[in-house]
Design a protein around this motif. Structure first.
Motif, mmCIF file in Angstrom:
data_model
loop_
_atom_site.group_PDB
_atom_site.id
_atom_site.type_symbol
_atom_site.label_atom_id
_atom_site.label_comp_id
_atom_site.label_asym_id
_atom_site.label_seq_id
_atom_site.Cartn_x
_atom_site.Cartn_y
_atom_site.Cartn_z
ATOM 1 N N ALA A 37 0.835 -1.212 0.000
ATOM 2 C CA ALA A 37 0.000 0.000 0.000
ATOM 3 C C ALA A 37 0.860 1.249 0.000
ATOM 4 N N SER A 38 1.963 1.219 0.742
ATOM 5 C CA SER A 38 2.854 2.379 0.792
ATOM 6 C C SER A 38 3.542 2.597 -0.552
ATOM 7 N N GLU A 42 6.270 9.820 5.165
ATOM 8 C CA GLU A 42 6.222 8.981 3.969
ATOM 9 C C GLU A 42 6.284 9.790 2.688
ATOM 10 N N ASP A 43 5.682 10.994 2.669
ATOM 11 C CA ASP A 43 5.668 11.779 1.437
ATOM 12 C C ASP A 43 7.025 12.347 1.083
ATOM 13 N N LEU A 44 7.997 12.300 2.031
ATOM 14 C CA LEU A 44 9.359 12.755 1.744
ATOM 15 C C LEU A 44 10.340 11.587 1.643
ATOM 16 N N ALA A 45 10.215 10.623 2.544
ATOM 17 C CA ALA A 45 11.191 9.531 2.613
ATOM 18 C C ALA A 45 10.733 8.282 1.884
ATOM 19 N N ALA A 51 5.287 4.693 7.512
ATOM 20 C CA ALA A 51 4.204 3.711 7.460
ATOM 21 C C ALA A 51 3.465 3.638 8.790
ATOM 22 N N CYS A 52 4.189 3.825 9.893
ATOM 23 C CA CYS A 52 3.562 3.816 11.215
ATOM 24 C C CYS A 52 2.610 4.998 11.363
ATOM 25 N N HIS A 84 11.776 -0.866 1.821
ATOM 26 C CA HIS A 84 11.862 0.581 1.609
ATOM 27 C C HIS A 84 11.653 0.901 0.138
ATOM 28 N N PHE A 85 10.996 2.007 -0.121
ATOM 29 C CA PHE A 85 10.754 2.424 -1.503
ATOM 30 C C PHE A 85 12.018 2.973 -2.148
#
Length: 582
Positions: free
Chosen positions: A27-28, A121-124, A131-132, A146-147
């Motif tokens: 999902a992330s 999440e929107d930066l890293a 995710a937490c 990790h993305f």
């Protein structure tokens, strides 16, 4: 090769194919591409906030750092020598506290495992902290979970920390620069970090509830008094005013916990709490749960005995609890706000108090000053403030004290330029600013310079408008009692009319209406004809759910407040899929 395979796997997930990884990872990954527009082929370094931004984040999280510090130290001792690093981030993902081996500081800093790193999440991209924050649950993001390719060597296990009103307050993360390949190697890290987060929540609840009953729970009598699993704090009538996350999951069962009476949740009342104190063996302190189960309970009495309202009003004007507790009845939003204000009062953190006109911003600022026991109090109306007013000091101000800056959005530009220097030159002078604007508008619309904004907004307190408060009945009684000694009372119809009004002028309007009604009343009873006409409701749209909550889900009152009939309210409830709290 690994990077190429990683990108291909992300592309397969975007095409709808499961990766075999945890669902929150898939999902992330999708959010990273579809929502944030990230490129999985890039290898972006960690995002580090500026020194000014870091100071602002750290000051806002000061109370949480204090509550978590002991827990972090204990956890770090448990993993010492295993190359783990501990991060405490705020709810926005910025690391505000850190424990790690000094020998690897440069390497940790390069990986973003250090103070000031932003793991939202929107930066890293996909990461443990990010995710937490999104899921609100403990997660492990391991190596190529990790993305971003820059982080695929890391293993990060994160657990959320909630405040006593159920809002996400921080994230506790335990990470490794290099770890064994199996994700299961971090199972112990998950157990440690979730237990540490639970203890931080417990410490925070206990620190904020010294004047309240606290009921702690454990499934085992052996750990009840030393390491309980969950806890709630209760007001004098037995209503829940604070809870740890575990208590919410244990007792709420999908419904509302804050504001619910304890006897509606458990097989006991507030009068039974003394039976659960330490003078009884732990195995005898059994508490029945609503689902038929049972746990062991430990009740902790208020440290200071409660006094009658009349005694408290007369004698506690100079105590923190007395000053701030007089601002609200049983309204969850105000309870949380005042709990924050009480914790912040004795600190040096600059405050910004936001709210509509007449909502009580200045009164709250004065109460915080009284609770802080600082020196002098000086109020400045920013609209008329001149540069010379802050050179070298405001009139009448010397030494430690509080500087109230009213309507900071109206500060003239030339005065705004000199104020940061003045505050820097007077570190003992604590600024408290009030504004009717949204804090983001102050920056985005350049109402005040960024340098001044971050100097004033160490912590932002949002005072809710009167129409969203659930303690309006309490306020009516309190104002009548304070202004007229309790000699006047409202008829049921007059009270219903006042409870249904929109109150665009907030507390100021409420006080004026009661003054007029009391002057017009020919007896000691205020009836409908004695009330002045209602001020026309504002154009600003209110959500149906907010109105229903403010009216305790009374359909007739909500309909009158919205200016519609009851059937319209019922129809909108069905259309929006709303449900009354349990």
């Amino acid at each position: 090769m690994v990077a190429h395979h990683h990108v291909e796997e992300i592309e397969q997930v975007l095409d709808g194919h499961p990766s075999g990884r945890d669902s929150y990872v898939d999902a992330s990954w999708r959010r990273c591409v579809e929502l944030y527009g990230m490129d999985p082929t890039r290898s972006d370094p960690a995002h580090i906030v500026t020194d000014t931004e870091f100071r602002a984040h750290r000051e806002q999280a000061d109370w949480m750092i204090g509550a978590a510090r002991s827990g972090l130290q204990s956890l770090f001792r448990q993993v010492a020598g295993q190359n783990y690093v501990l991060l405490l981030t705020d709810a926005k993902g910025v690391c505000v506290d850190f424990f790690g081996d000094d020998l690897f500081v440069d390497e940790l800093r390069g990986a973003g495992l250090y103070l000031g790193s932003n793991w939202s999440e929107d930066l890293a991209g996909t990461c443990g902290v990010g995710a937490c924050i999104v899921t609100g649950e403990p997660v492990t993001v391991h190596q190529d979970d990790h993305f971003g390719n820059a982080h695929t060597g890391l293993s990060c296990t994160s657990a959320p920390i909630y405040d006593s009103l159920g809002q996400l307050a921080a994230v506790l993360d335990i990470s490794l620069l290099r770890s064994p390949t199996p994700k299961s190697s971090q199972n112990l890290a998950m157990s440690l970090v979730t237990a540490a987060a639970r203890r931080v929540e417990m410490a925070n609840l206990m620190a904020a509830s010294r004047r309240e009953w606290v009921l702690r729970f454990s499934s085992s009598p052996e750990f009840l008094d030393v390491d309980p699993e969950a806890a709630v704090s209760l007001d004098g009538s037995g209503r829940v005013i604070g809870a740890t996350r575990a208590a919410t999951q244990m007792l709420a069962r999908g419904g509302k916990l804050i504001g619910t009476r304890i006897d509606e949740l458990l097989g006991l009342s507030v009068d039974d709490l003394p039976d659960l104190m330490r003078d009884r063996p732990t195995e005898e302190r059994v508490v029945a749960l609503g689902d038929g189960g049972a746990v062991f309970g430990h009740a902790i009495a208020p440290q200071a005995p409660r006094r009658s309202q009349a005694t408290q009003s007369a004698s506690s004007n100079h105590t923190r609890g007395g000053v701030l507790s007089a601002f609200a009845g049983s309204d969850p939003t105000m309870t949380r706000l005042l709990a924050q204000a009480e914790r912040l009062a004795p600190t040096h953190v600059p405050l910004m108090i936001c709210g509509e006109s007449g909502s009580g911003k200045t009164k709250l600022a004065r109460a915080i000053h009284m609770a802080s026991r600082r020196g002098g109090f000086t109020a400045v109306d920013c609209a008329g403030a001149r540069p010379e007013d802050f050179c070298p000091s405001p009139a009448g101000q010397s030494g430690p004290g509080t500087l109230l800056l009213r309507h900071i959005e109206d500060l003239p530009p030339e005065t705004a330029l000199v104020l940061p220097g003045f505050l820097d030159a007077h570190p003992d002078l604590r600024p408290v600013a009030t504004t009717g604007c949204d804090p983001s508008d102050l920056l985005s619309h350049e109402r005040i310079p960024a340098k001044l904004y971050f100097r004033l907004s160490g912590s932002v307190l949002n005072v809710p408008p009167l129409r969203e408060r659930q303690d309006l009945g309490w306020l009516l009684d309190r104002l009548l009692r304070r202004r007229f000694g309790g000699e006047l009372r409202l008829t049921p119809s007059a009270r219903a009319e006042l409870l249904a009004r929109d109150w665009p002028g907030n507390l100021r309007e409420l006080g004026n209406v009661l003054d007029v009604a009391c002057a017009l009343a020919e007896t000691t009873v205020i009836d409908l004809p004695d009330l002045p006409a209602a001020t026309e409701a504002r154009d600003k749209e209110q959500t149906l759910e907010a109105v229903l909550d403010a009216c305790d889900w009374n359909m007739a009152r909500a309909a009158r407040r919205l200016g519609v009939n009851r059937s319209t309210v019922l129809r909108r409830i069905r259309k929006e899929g709303l449900r009354a709290p349990d």
